[in-house]
Design a protein around this motif. Sequence first.
Motif, mmCIF file in Angstrom:
data_model
loop_
_atom_site.group_PDB
_atom_site.id
_atom_site.type_symbol
_atom_site.label_atom_id
_atom_site.label_comp_id
_atom_site.label_asym_id
_atom_site.label_seq_id
_atom_site.Cartn_x
_atom_site.Cartn_y
_atom_site.Cartn_z
ATOM 1 N N ILE A 58 10.507 4.800 3.402
ATOM 2 C CA ILE A 58 10.177 4.620 2.023
ATOM 3 C C ILE A 58 11.396 5.664 1.257
ATOM 4 O O ILE A 58 11.468 6.604 1.593
ATOM 5 C CB ILE A 58 8.798 5.355 1.406
ATOM 6 C CG1 ILE A 58 7.754 4.693 2.319
ATOM 7 C CG2 ILE A 58 8.633 5.254 -0.142
ATOM 8 C CD1 ILE A 58 6.452 5.484 2.132
ATOM 9 N N THR A 59 12.251 4.609 0.609
ATOM 10 C CA THR A 59 13.171 5.543 -0.424
ATOM 11 C C THR A 59 12.768 5.537 -1.790
ATOM 12 O O THR A 59 12.163 4.461 -2.255
ATOM 13 C CB THR A 59 14.302 4.560 -0.266
ATOM 14 O OG1 THR A 59 14.339 3.384 -0.517
ATOM 15 C CG2 THR A 59 15.088 4.605 1.132
ATOM 16 N N THR A 60 13.231 6.537 -2.460
ATOM 17 C CA THR A 60 12.954 6.692 -3.926
ATOM 18 C C THR A 60 14.390 6.853 -4.496
ATOM 19 O O THR A 60 15.094 7.931 -4.055
ATOM 20 C CB THR A 60 11.906 7.707 -4.133
ATOM 21 O OG1 THR A 60 12.144 8.820 -3.459
ATOM 22 C CG2 THR A 60 10.591 7.454 -3.901
ATOM 23 N N SER A 61 14.565 6.023 -5.470
ATOM 24 C CA SER A 61 15.771 6.205 -6.109
ATOM 25 C C SER A 61 15.653 6.372 -7.607
ATOM 26 O O SER A 61 15.147 5.885 -8.138
ATOM 27 C CB SER A 61 16.714 4.943 -5.698
ATOM 28 O OG SER A 61 18.056 4.903 -6.434
ATOM 29 N N LYS A 62 16.653 7.186 -8.125
ATOM 30 C CA LYS A 62 16.612 7.518 -9.759
ATOM 31 C C LYS A 62 17.883 7.147 -10.363
ATOM 32 O O LYS A 62 19.052 7.915 -9.948
ATOM 33 C CB LYS A 62 15.930 8.807 -9.792
ATOM 34 C CG LYS A 62 15.956 8.965 -11.546
ATOM 35 C CD LYS A 62 15.091 10.522 -11.644
ATOM 36 C CE LYS A 62 14.902 11.087 -13.111
ATOM 37 N NZ LYS A 62 14.485 9.834 -14.089
ATOM 38 N N ARG A 63 18.142 6.280 -11.119
ATOM 39 C CA ARG A 63 19.234 5.947 -12.100
ATOM 40 C C ARG A 63 18.915 6.299 -13.538
ATOM 41 O O ARG A 63 18.360 5.426 -14.093
ATOM 42 C CB ARG A 63 19.834 4.563 -11.779
ATOM 43 C CG ARG A 63 20.819 4.600 -10.513
ATOM 44 C CD ARG A 63 22.081 5.063 -10.920
ATOM 45 N NE ARG A 63 23.156 4.999 -9.629
ATOM 46 C CZ ARG A 63 23.608 5.664 -8.858
ATOM 47 N NH1 ARG A 63 23.123 6.991 -8.841
ATOM 48 N NH2 ARG A 63 24.467 5.351 -7.946
ATOM 49 N N GLY A 64 19.074 7.585 -14.025
ATOM 50 C CA GLY A 64 18.754 7.721 -15.417
ATOM 51 C C GLY A 64 17.315 7.563 -15.405
ATOM 52 O O GLY A 64 16.366 8.249 -14.846
ATOM 53 N N ASP A 77 0.646 -1.330 -0.045
ATOM 54 C CA ASP A 77 0.038 0.002 -0.097
ATOM 55 C C ASP A 77 0.722 1.434 0.066
ATOM 56 O O ASP A 77 0.527 2.328 -0.648
ATOM 57 C CB ASP A 77 -1.012 -0.136 1.265
ATOM 58 C CG ASP A 77 -2.254 -0.628 0.848
ATOM 59 O OD1 ASP A 77 -2.494 -1.082 -0.113
ATOM 60 O OD2 ASP A 77 -3.195 -0.628 1.730
ATOM 61 N N LEU A 78 1.961 1.313 0.916
ATOM 62 C CA LEU A 78 2.822 2.397 0.953
ATOM 63 C C LEU A 78 3.414 2.507 -0.699
ATOM 64 O O LEU A 78 3.848 3.895 -0.703
ATOM 65 C CB LEU A 78 4.027 2.328 1.830
ATOM 66 C CG LEU A 78 3.127 2.385 3.633
ATOM 67 C CD1 LEU A 78 4.213 2.066 4.462
ATOM 68 C CD2 LEU A 78 2.452 3.469 3.436
ATOM 69 N N TYR A 79 3.762 1.535 -1.331
ATOM 70 C CA TYR A 79 4.215 1.719 -2.540
ATOM 71 C C TYR A 79 3.468 2.597 -3.540
ATOM 72 O O TYR A 79 3.722 3.550 -4.296
ATOM 73 C CB TYR A 79 4.646 0.229 -3.334
ATOM 74 C CG TYR A 79 4.779 0.413 -4.635
ATOM 75 C CD1 TYR A 79 6.237 0.521 -5.023
ATOM 76 C CD2 TYR A 79 3.851 0.416 -5.701
ATOM 77 C CE1 TYR A 79 6.523 0.522 -6.533
ATOM 78 C CE2 TYR A 79 4.099 0.225 -7.052
ATOM 79 C CZ TYR A 79 5.322 0.454 -7.444
ATOM 80 O OH TYR A 79 5.749 0.498 -8.890
ATOM 81 N N LEU A 80 2.003 2.223 -3.205
ATOM 82 C CA LEU A 80 0.983 3.048 -4.153
ATOM 83 C C LEU A 80 1.116 4.617 -3.539
ATOM 84 O O LEU A 80 0.848 5.586 -4.268
ATOM 85 C CB LEU A 80 -0.383 2.518 -3.988
ATOM 86 C CG LEU A 80 -0.401 1.023 -4.216
ATOM 87 C CD1 LEU A 80 -2.086 0.648 -4.207
ATOM 88 C CD2 LEU A 80 -0.419 0.922 -5.871
ATOM 89 N N LEU A 81 1.323 4.818 -2.328
ATOM 90 C CA LEU A 81 1.484 6.109 -1.722
ATOM 91 C C LEU A 81 2.513 7.169 -2.414
ATOM 92 O O LEU A 81 2.569 8.091 -2.795
ATOM 93 C CB LEU A 81 1.473 6.143 -0.273
ATOM 94 C CG LEU A 81 1.664 7.495 0.446
ATOM 95 C CD1 LEU A 81 0.462 8.352 0.442
ATOM 96 C CD2 LEU A 81 1.802 7.132 2.081
ATOM 97 N N ALA A 82 3.706 6.083 -2.442
ATOM 98 C CA ALA A 82 4.878 6.715 -2.943
ATOM 99 C C ALA A 82 4.766 7.219 -4.287
ATOM 100 O O ALA A 82 5.172 8.244 -5.000
ATOM 101 C CB ALA A 82 6.179 5.885 -2.717
ATOM 102 N N MET A 83 4.064 6.365 -4.835
ATOM 103 C CA MET A 83 3.927 6.299 -6.457
ATOM 104 C C MET A 83 2.966 7.810 -6.661
ATOM 105 O O MET A 83 3.417 8.482 -7.621
ATOM 106 C CB MET A 83 2.992 5.479 -7.024
ATOM 107 C CG MET A 83 3.880 4.277 -7.316
ATOM 108 S SD MET A 83 5.166 4.066 -8.688
ATOM 109 C CE MET A 83 4.106 4.109 -10.234
ATOM 110 N N ALA A 84 2.040 8.111 -5.803
ATOM 111 C CA ALA A 84 1.442 9.300 -5.918
ATOM 112 C C ALA A 84 2.108 10.357 -5.416
ATOM 113 O O ALA A 84 1.947 11.534 -6.092
ATOM 114 C CB ALA A 84 0.085 9.237 -5.091
ATOM 115 N N ALA A 85 2.878 10.451 -4.708
ATOM 116 C CA ALA A 85 3.809 11.440 -4.164
ATOM 117 C C ALA A 85 4.753 11.892 -5.021
ATOM 118 O O ALA A 85 5.057 13.158 -5.272
ATOM 119 C CB ALA A 85 4.390 10.762 -2.770
#
Length: 498
Positions: A361-367, A298-306
């Motif tokens: 909740i961590t969000t990471s961006k590689r390219g 569920d928190l994955y969905l929250l992060a997707m919205a954020a």
Amino acid sequence: MKKRYFIVLAMLFTLLLAEGEPTAGSGGGDTGTETVKPKSKEKTDKEKNQDVKDSINKAVKEVQNENTGKPAATDTQVTDPGTDVPNTNGTTGVNGTGNGETPAVPGDGTQPATVEQPAVKVKPAAVKIDPKKPVKKAIDKEQEGPTFYKGEILKYIATTDGYVIKTNGSDVVHPIASITKVMNILVALDQVDKGNKSLDDKVCFDQATANVGGSWLNVKAGECFTLKDLLRAENIYSANNAAYLVAKHVGNGSIDKFVELMNEKAKELGMKNTKFNTPAGLPTSMTGRALDTSTADDLYLLAMAAIKDTRIREWASEKELILENSLGEQIVYPSRNHLLEKYGIWGLKTGFHNLSGYNIITTSKRGNVEIIAVVLGEVTDPARTKLLTEEFAEIEKQLTVVKKAGTDMGGFKLKDGKKKEINGVLAEDVYEIKNNPYEYETRDLNIKAPVQKGTVIGELVIKKGGKEISKVNIISNEEVKELSGFGKFLRFITFGWL
């Protein structure tokens, strides 16, 4: 006879005192809203663990009952009358490392649906300090300590296009502590976008909101901040008093109404196993309310919205928050997220109290590849950091550069240029993660001259299952000047031959 009578009364009085011992709350002294009671016999580890299980089970049953339509068991609401915030009396608590199209809920054997990602680049905002004014480090009331939670560590790690990298107990309902604040921020921004509130609103602390315990903005009643800075304080420093003041302001004086909006938003996002009872995630011992609970998926969905919101992406990436108090002092509040800028990590929110353990909740961006990792129930802050470091180090090994920056992407049409076609190259590396291949399509932007070297002239569209999930810029590797008026005329009368 009288002597025996008084002895019996004394024994009964002693037993009553022993029964009144408060349940262990969030580590490090979160006894904020409860009356101080005489200390009785120290509880055994077995008794403490049972207290934890009882609190979590009660919260889980509330979610289950709500999903099945049965009446939910509710905790007694113990709040300061007329304020709707925890009556902490300024004491410290422990919580707070806390904090459109939606994908299908994962955890039911299916992968979450793909969602188009924003093209925004994540760059930590520059910290601005006025050298003419005094600077002070924030006084931190946060007292993180050992957790009473001894269960398994719950995980849900997936790319934002829906590829699940790792999962463990991701559908288990668990207390989320200050991760609650992500929903607080989303709801507040919804009201801003609807025109009901403004990020420039000046919002002032009263006695009750100023003194909410745990992680806090160093303020006193009467001090005022913009709504934007209060939301940043929630995201960066996990300030509980900021979260309560936001809830009171956006809820037009009613924190309960604001929490209702949080639960409505959860349903809108498809978070089927989530229940919010407070605006900040504080434990029951501080609020008298049931725990805020959710699941890793569920928190994955929250992060997707954020992460769709560029404002949240900016605030979550800031390593410090600097706010000026009523004395003209600049108070520096460091980010609670110790993983920022490691392995491309730019956000999103931490959370802790000793019934939930250490959550994040961590969000990471590689390219072009963006990853959300949810971890619930770690035993210490260092253990949480170590676990995520190991997870992302493993993910790095699975990432492959399939197209390098500078790769020749061929010719692109150019209007009104001395050349009718211009050569383009990839602006950055393009990645794929093991077992998750993409499809690619080149898009010509048909731009007009003049063109400088480095101008975006096209896009490499990255797709999965035929759906666009991200894109990488294609830039010119040369300069082309614009045709003169006469040249344009000649090209026109020759039907583009010249």
